[in-house]
Every structure is written in C-alpha cells, then in structure tokens.
Design a protein around this motif. Structure first.
Motif, PDB file in Angstrom:
ATOM      1  N   THR A 125       0.812  -1.272  -0.030  1.00 14.22           N
ATOM      2  CA  THR A 125      -0.122  -0.014   0.068  1.00 14.22           C
ATOM      3  C   THR A 125       0.803   1.280  -0.033  1.00 14.22           C
ATOM      4  OG1 THR A 125      -1.940  -1.119   1.349  1.00 14.22           O
ATOM      5  CG2 THR A 125      -1.714   1.203   1.424  1.00 14.22           C
ATOM      6  N   ILE A 126       0.529   2.360  -0.871  1.00  7.80           N
ATOM      7  CA  ILE A 126       1.033   3.626  -0.797  1.00  7.80           C
ATOM      8  C   ILE A 126       0.192   4.412  -0.200  1.00  7.80           C
ATOM      9  CG2 ILE A 126       2.123   5.449  -2.168  1.00  7.80           C
ATOM     10  CD1 ILE A 126       3.146   3.256  -4.132  1.00  7.80           C
ATOM     11  N   ILE A 127       0.456   5.113   0.802  1.00 10.37           N
ATOM     12  CA  ILE A 127      -0.649   6.383   1.290  1.00 10.37           C
ATOM     13  C   ILE A 127       0.103   7.733   0.550  1.00 10.37           C
ATOM     14  CG2 ILE A 127      -1.491   7.479   3.208  1.00 10.37           C
ATOM     15  CD1 ILE A 127      -1.351   4.609   4.692  1.00 10.37           C
ATOM     16  N   TRP A 128      -0.550   8.468   0.172  1.00 14.04           N
ATOM     17  CA  TRP A 128       0.101   9.663  -0.279  1.00 14.04           C
ATOM     18  C   TRP A 128      -0.747  10.815   0.258  1.00 14.04           C
ATOM     19  CZ3 TRP A 128       0.898  10.418  -6.292  1.00 14.04           C
ATOM     20  CH2 TRP A 128       1.688  11.752  -6.528  1.00 14.04           C
ATOM     21  N   LYS A 129       0.071  11.477   1.561  1.00 12.78           N
ATOM     22  CA  LYS A 129      -0.397  12.318   2.396  1.00 12.78           C
ATOM     23  C   LYS A 129      -0.174  13.733   1.474  1.00 12.78           C
ATOM     24  CE  LYS A 129      -0.318  11.501   6.886  1.00 12.78           C
ATOM     25  NZ  LYS A 129       0.498  11.230   8.151  1.00 12.78           N
ATOM     26  N   ASN A 130      -0.974  14.745   2.156  1.00 12.28           N
ATOM     27  CA  ASN A 130      -0.963  15.974   1.499  1.00 12.28           C
ATOM     28  C   ASN A 130      -0.997  16.005  -0.107  1.00 12.28           C
ATOM     29  OD1 ASN A 130      -0.546  17.637   3.979  1.00 12.28           O
ATOM     30  ND2 ASN A 130       1.301  16.461   4.245  1.00 12.28           N
ATOM     31  N   SER A 131      -1.843  15.279  -0.457  1.00 14.26           N
ATOM     32  CA  SER A 131      -1.758  15.090  -1.967  1.00 14.26           C
ATOM     33  C   SER A 131      -2.482  16.382  -2.741  1.00 14.26           C
ATOM     34  CB  SER A 131      -2.835  13.912  -2.366  1.00 14.26           C
ATOM     35  OG  SER A 131      -4.140  13.965  -1.911  1.00 14.26           O
ATOM     36  N   ALA A 132      -3.450  17.068  -2.061  1.00 15.84           N
ATOM     37  CA  ALA A 132      -3.715  18.494  -2.677  1.00 15.84           C
ATOM     38  C   ALA A 132      -2.692  19.203  -3.063  1.00 15.84           C
ATOM     39  CB  ALA A 132      -4.719  19.100  -1.639  1.00 15.84           C
ATOM     40  N   LYS A 133      -1.451  19.203  -2.026  1.00 15.42           N
ATOM     41  CA  LYS A 133      -0.266  20.205  -2.333  1.00 15.42           C
ATOM     42  C   LYS A 133       0.322  19.497  -3.735  1.00 15.42           C
ATOM     43  CE  LYS A 133       4.191  21.673  -0.455  1.00 15.42           C
ATOM     44  NZ  LYS A 133       5.059  20.982  -1.491  1.00 15.42           N
TER      45      LYS A 133
END
Length: 196
Positions: A125-133
């Motif tokens: 699993t890849i969690i992409w945090k702060n994806s809006a940025k």
C-alpha cells in the motif's frame, strides 16, 4: 456497529482494519471489544484506489486489494516538483536502495516489485499524504517541463503528438504529471493507493 459515532466512522474503521490489520486513525474511538468484533469479521479485500472522500468510499467500498501488506507513506510536504517526488518515492518505497530516474515506464516496472524491500508481485500500500499540495506541485507547470524533456528524446513519429500535449498543458487541458503517476499506480494490481 453502534459503538462508532456515525456511519462515516464505521466505514473508515472497517476499511483501516481490513486494509492494514491495525487501527491507524486516532480519531475513531472504540473499546477493545469493538476491535475484536471487527477483526473477527470475514476478511474482505479492500482497496482505496484514489478515494478522496467518504462519498466515494461508500460507493466503491469493496474492490480489489490486499490485507496485511507493507505500507509506504509518501508525503507531499517533502517535495515541490517532479524531481522531488522521484527522490521521495526512491527514499520511501524503494527504501533508498535504488534511485528512480524519472522515467514513467521504469516507474511502472518498479511498482511491480523486485526493487527495494518489495518482492516481485508482492502486494503493498502507498498512502499519499498532502496530495492536494502534490496535485498543485505536479500540475501543468511541471507537466510542461516534463513534456519538453520527452520531446527532446522522443521518436520523430511521436513529436507532433508531444507538441500537441504541450499546447494542451499550456492551456491547462489534459492530464498532468500527478494524473500520470496516479494512473500508473492504479494500473498495478499489486499496489493499493490511498490518496489523503
């Protein structure tokens, strides 16, 4: 599942337990009996392919994916351009053992496994945090830069289509680097992507 305060918490809690085998959100309050109850449910396979909000989660709740797999967290706060994303990906997902050289075909191959601490075909699993940025940082400006690099090295028969992609990007039309990356990840069945 009355022990959770609302329907959204119920879905988040079941999703987190079944995807990772552990509770990742401190916002969800429950007692140990609730954890045991959910852990005893049949283990459906969950994936949150690009799900950005609760409405999509409820609509697309049960799809392909893996339970109890490795989790890598990419943080959009750690980079501001495509080169930075490549470095972050190399450090996090490839455990700093390999360096991704920005090629999108190579990116697809890397996602299949066999690099870093990921075995070939292993589910993770890849969690992409702060994806809006990241979506802003890997938007049309970066896309134009990357397309110009592609144009320099592409086969003569592809030049016109790359030139058209550059024209479109200059008018904020068509996919961006963020979209390319997301699509490549989602096309790999062994990878679960969570966009936060």
């Amino acid at each position: 599942m009355a022990f959770l305060q609302n329907e959204k918490e119920k879905w988040e809690y079941i999703l987190l337990v079944n995807s990772f085998g552990l509770l990742l959100s401190s916002e969800i309050k429950c007692d140990i009996n609730a954890i045991i109850f959910v852990m005893c449910l049949p283990k459906p396979t969950w994936q949150v392919s690009g799900i950005r909000d609760y409405d999509k989660l409820k609509k697309n709740s049960v799809v392909r994916g893996a339970s109890m797999n490795k989790v890598f967290i990419i943080d959009g706060e750690n980079f501001s351009n495509f080169k930075g994303f490549c470095k972050e990906f190399s450090n996090v997902v490839l455990s700093g053992k390999y360096e991704w050289n920005e090629g999108l075909d190579a990116f697809n191959d890397i996602l299949c496994g066999g690099f870093g601490d990921i075995e070939f075909g292993e589910e993770y699993t890849i969690i992409w945090k702060n994806s809006a940025k990241s979506k802003r940082d890997l938007g049309y400006g970066e896309t134009i830069i990357k397309l110009n690099e592609i144009l320099k090295n592409c086969h003569p028969t592809n030049k016109e289509s790359v030139i058209q992609e550059i024209r479109d990007a200059k008018m904020n039309k068509g996919p961006t680097i963020f979209d390319w990356i997301e699509e490549i990840i989602l096309d790999n069945e062994n990878v679960t992507l969570i966009i936060e």
